[in-house]
Design a protein around this motif. Structure first.
Motif, PDB file in Angstrom:
ATOM      1  N   TYR A  44       0.827  -1.208   0.000  1.00 48.19           N
ATOM      2  CA  TYR A  44       0.000   0.000   0.000  1.00 48.19           C
ATOM      3  C   TYR A  44       0.858   1.253   0.000  1.00 48.19           C
ATOM      4  N   ALA A  45       0.288   2.319  -0.564  1.00 47.51           N
ATOM      5  CA  ALA A  45       0.980   3.603  -0.599  1.00 47.51           C
ATOM      6  C   ALA A  45       0.306   4.651   0.270  1.00 47.51           C
ATOM      7  N   SER A  46      -0.800   4.279   0.936  1.00 44.20           N
ATOM      8  CA  SER A  46      -1.519   5.266   1.743  1.00 44.20           C
ATOM      9  C   SER A  46      -2.448   4.562   2.716  1.00 44.20           C
ATOM     10  N   TRP A  47      -2.912   5.333   3.717  1.00 41.60           N
ATOM     11  CA  TRP A  47      -3.926   4.825   4.637  1.00 41.60           C
ATOM     12  C   TRP A  47      -5.202   4.512   3.878  1.00 41.60           C
ATOM     13  N   GLU A  48      -5.524   5.312   2.866  1.00 41.19           N
ATOM     14  CA  GLU A  48      -6.740   5.086   2.083  1.00 41.19           C
ATOM     15  C   GLU A  48      -6.711   3.729   1.395  1.00 41.19           C
ATOM     16  N   ALA A  49      -5.595   3.413   0.765  1.00 44.10           N
ATOM     17  CA  ALA A  49      -5.464   2.127   0.073  1.00 44.10           C
ATOM     18  C   ALA A  49      -5.524   0.967   1.067  1.00 44.10           C
ATOM     19  N   PHE A  50      -4.851   1.129   2.196  1.00 43.85           N
ATOM     20  CA  PHE A  50      -4.887   0.115   3.245  1.00 43.85           C
ATOM     21  C   PHE A  50      -6.324  -0.086   3.723  1.00 43.85           C
ATOM     22  N   ALA A  51      -7.032   1.017   3.998  1.00 47.98           N
ATOM     23  CA  ALA A  51      -8.405   0.950   4.490  1.00 47.98           C
ATOM     24  C   ALA A  51      -9.331   0.281   3.481  1.00 47.98           C
ATOM     25  N   HIS A  52      -9.167   0.613   2.219  1.00 52.80           N
ATOM     26  CA  HIS A  52     -10.012   0.019   1.177  1.00 52.80           C
ATOM     27  C   HIS A  52      -9.873  -1.497   1.173  1.00 52.80           C
ATOM     28  N   ASP A  53      -8.643  -1.980   1.229  1.00 51.74           N
ATOM     29  CA  ASP A  53      -8.431  -3.430   1.220  1.00 51.74           C
ATOM     30  C   ASP A  53      -8.904  -4.085   2.513  1.00 51.74           C
ATOM     31  N   PHE A  54      -8.745  -3.403   3.634  1.00 55.27           N
ATOM     32  CA  PHE A  54      -9.236  -3.959   4.891  1.00 55.27           C
ATOM     33  C   PHE A  54     -10.746  -4.150   4.811  1.00 55.27           C
ATOM     34  N   VAL A  55     -11.457  -3.125   4.366  1.00 55.42           N
ATOM     35  CA  VAL A  55     -12.912  -3.188   4.267  1.00 55.42           C
ATOM     36  C   VAL A  55     -13.335  -4.245   3.245  1.00 55.42           C
ATOM     37  N   SER A  56     -12.621  -4.337   2.135  1.00 52.02           N
ATOM     38  CA  SER A  56     -12.941  -5.357   1.130  1.00 52.02           C
ATOM     39  C   SER A  56     -12.763  -6.763   1.697  1.00 52.02           C
ATOM     40  N   GLY A  57     -11.664  -6.982   2.409  1.00 44.94           N
ATOM     41  CA  GLY A  57     -11.428  -8.285   3.028  1.00 44.94           C
ATOM     42  C   GLY A  57     -12.467  -8.609   4.078  1.00 44.94           C
ATOM     43  N   ARG A  58     -12.807  -7.621   4.884  1.00 43.45           N
ATOM     44  CA  ARG A  58     -13.813  -7.865   5.926  1.00 43.45           C
ATOM     45  C   ARG A  58     -15.184  -8.145   5.319  1.00 43.45           C
ATOM     46  N   GLU A  59     -15.527  -7.436   4.264  1.00 44.56           N
ATOM     47  CA  GLU A  59     -16.820  -7.664   3.619  1.00 44.56           C
ATOM     48  C   GLU A  59     -16.920  -9.098   3.087  1.00 44.56           C
ATOM     49  N   LEU A  60     -15.870  -9.559   2.437  1.00 41.60           N
ATOM     50  CA  LEU A  60     -15.866 -10.926   1.924  1.00 41.60           C
ATOM     51  C   LEU A  60     -15.910 -11.931   3.070  1.00 41.60           C
ATOM     52  N   TRP A  61     -15.155 -11.675   4.117  1.00 38.65           N
ATOM     53  CA  TRP A  61     -15.145 -12.562   5.283  1.00 38.65           C
ATOM     54  C   TRP A  61     -16.523 -12.602   5.942  1.00 38.65           C
ATOM     55  N   MET A  62     -17.171 -11.435   6.057  1.00 39.33           N
ATOM     56  CA  MET A  62     -18.501 -11.377   6.673  1.00 39.33           C
ATOM     57  C   MET A  62     -19.515 -12.196   5.866  1.00 39.33           C
ATOM     58  N   ARG A  63     -19.400 -12.194   4.538  1.00 35.14           N
ATOM     59  CA  ARG A  63     -20.322 -12.959   3.695  1.00 35.14           C
ATOM     60  C   ARG A  63     -20.142 -14.459   3.887  1.00 35.14           C
ATOM     61  N   ASN A  64     -18.980 -14.861   4.306  1.00 35.14           N
ATOM     62  CA  ASN A  64     -18.678 -16.283   4.463  1.00 35.14           C
ATOM     63  C   ASN A  64     -18.591 -16.665   5.936  1.00 35.14           C
ATOM     64  N   ALA A  65     -17.412 -16.588   6.492  1.00 37.70           N
ATOM     65  CA  ALA A  65     -17.158 -17.074   7.851  1.00 37.70           C
ATOM     66  C   ALA A  65     -17.734 -16.190   8.945  1.00 37.70           C
ATOM     67  N   GLY A  66     -17.877 -14.903   8.694  1.00 34.02           N
ATOM     68  CA  GLY A  66     -18.214 -13.981   9.764  1.00 34.02           C
ATOM     69  C   GLY A  66     -19.676 -13.631   9.917  1.00 34.02           C
ATOM     70  N   ARG A  67     -20.559 -14.376   9.324  1.00 30.14           N
ATOM     71  CA  ARG A  67     -21.984 -14.026   9.374  1.00 30.14           C
ATOM     72  C   ARG A  67     -22.514 -13.858  10.787  1.00 30.14           C
ATOM     73  N   ASP A  68     -22.057 -14.677  11.712  1.00 36.29           N
ATOM     74  CA  ASP A  68     -22.556 -14.631  13.081  1.00 36.29           C
ATOM     75  C   ASP A  68     -21.715 -13.726  13.979  1.00 36.29           C
ATOM     76  N   TRP A  69     -20.776 -13.018  13.389  1.00 35.09           N
ATOM     77  CA  TRP A  69     -19.849 -12.188  14.153  1.00 35.09           C
ATOM     78  C   TRP A  69     -20.523 -10.899  14.610  1.00 35.09           C
ATOM     79  N   ALA A  70     -20.135 -10.419  15.782  1.00 35.52           N
ATOM     80  CA  ALA A  70     -20.683  -9.158  16.300  1.00 35.52           C
ATOM     81  C   ALA A  70     -20.192  -7.993  15.446  1.00 35.52           C
ATOM     82  N   GLY A  71     -21.029  -7.045  15.267  1.00 40.01           N
ATOM     83  CA  GLY A  71     -20.661  -5.865  14.495  1.00 40.01           C
ATOM     84  C   GLY A  71     -21.041  -6.038  13.036  1.00 40.01           C
ATOM     85  N   SER A  72     -21.347  -4.944  12.426  1.00 37.30           N
ATOM     86  CA  SER A  72     -21.757  -4.996  11.030  1.00 37.30           C
ATOM     87  C   SER A  72     -20.643  -4.458  10.142  1.00 37.30           C
ATOM     88  N   GLN A  73     -20.790  -4.708   8.871  1.00 41.33           N
ATOM     89  CA  GLN A  73     -19.854  -4.145   7.906  1.00 41.33           C
ATOM     90  C   GLN A  73     -19.966  -2.622   7.920  1.00 41.33           C
TER      91      GLN A  73
END
Length: 180
Positions: free
Chosen positions: A112-141
Motif C-alpha cells: 500500500y501507498a496510503s492509509w486510504e489504500a490500506f483501508a479500502h483493502d481492509f474493508v474489502s477483506g472484511r466484507e468478503l469474510w462477513m459474507r462467508n465465515a463472519g456471518r454470526d460475528w458481532a458488528g456490522s460491515q
C-alpha cells in the motif's frame, strides 16, 4: 505500527490507537477470553501459531480471486489486534510484541501507498469474510465502513491516520531497550 488495527480499535469503547495496549487498563482475563473466543488462542504457543498463519497466509490467499489481489490489510490489521491482545493477555512480553509488530511493516508497506489504500483493502477483506465465515460475528460491515470514514476524515484530529502520516510506517513506533 499499532495503528494498522485502527479500524478494529476504533470500534472499541475507550480505545487508544497510539499505545501498544489499546485500552487504559490491561485486563488479562478479558484479553484471554477475547483471544479464546475469537481465535482459539489460549497460550503463547497458539498465539504464535496464529500470528504465523496470519503473516504467511491468512485469509488473503483464499480471497485473492474474489477481490483481484490478496487483501494484505485484512490479515495484517487483525495480526496487530492479536498482538495487542496477546500482550494484554500476558502471552508475550512488550519487547516481543514490538518485534512482532515490526515484522508487519514490510508486507504492508510493499502492498500500500496510503492509509486510504490500506483501508479500502481492509474493508474489502472484511466484507468478503462477513459474507462467508463472519456471518454470526458481532458488528456490522457498516460499523467498519463508518470507522474508516472517521479515521480518514481530515478534520478528525484524534484519528491516528491523520496524526501519523503513512510514510512513518517505515519507522518504528517504539524501540525497546536491549537486554531485557
Amino acid at each position: 505500527m499499532v495503528s494498522l488495527d485502527a479500524v478494529l480499535a476504533e470500534r472499541m469503547w475507550g480505545h487508544s490507537h497510539l499505545m501498544l495496549y489499546p485500552l487504559k487498563r490491561i485486563n488479562p482475563t478479558n484479553c484471554q477470553v477475547s483471544l479464546q473466543q475469537s481465535w482459539d488462542i489460549s497460550s503463547s504457543q497458539s498465539l504464535h501459531a496464529t500470528l504465523q498463519w496470519l503473516a504467511s497466509e491468512g485469509h488473503r490467499m483464499q480471497m485473492a480471486a474474489a477481490i483481484g489481489h490478496p487483501p494484505v490489510a485484512w490479515d495484517f490489521g487483525r495480526y496487530v489486534t492479536v498482538i495487542r491482545l496477546g500482550f494484554g493477555a500476558g502471552y508475550i512480553d512488550e519487547v516481543t510484541a514490538w518485534q512482532l509488530l515490526a515484522s508487519a511493516v514490510v508486507p504492508v508497506a510493499q502492498s500500500y501507498a496510503s492509509w486510504e489504500a490500506f483501508a479500502h483493502d481492509f474493508v474489502s477483506g472484511r466484507e468478503l469474510w462477513m459474507r462467508n465465515a463472519g456471518r454470526d460475528w458481532a458488528g456490522s460491515q457498516e460499523d467498519s465502513v463508518q470507522a474508516v470514514h472517521r479515521l480518514l476524515d481530515p478534520t478528525n484530529t484524534s484519528s491516528p491516520w491523520q496524526r501519523v502520516p503513512w510514510d512513518t510506517i517505515y519507522r518504528s513506533d517504539h524501540i525497546p531497550p536491549q537486554g531485557r
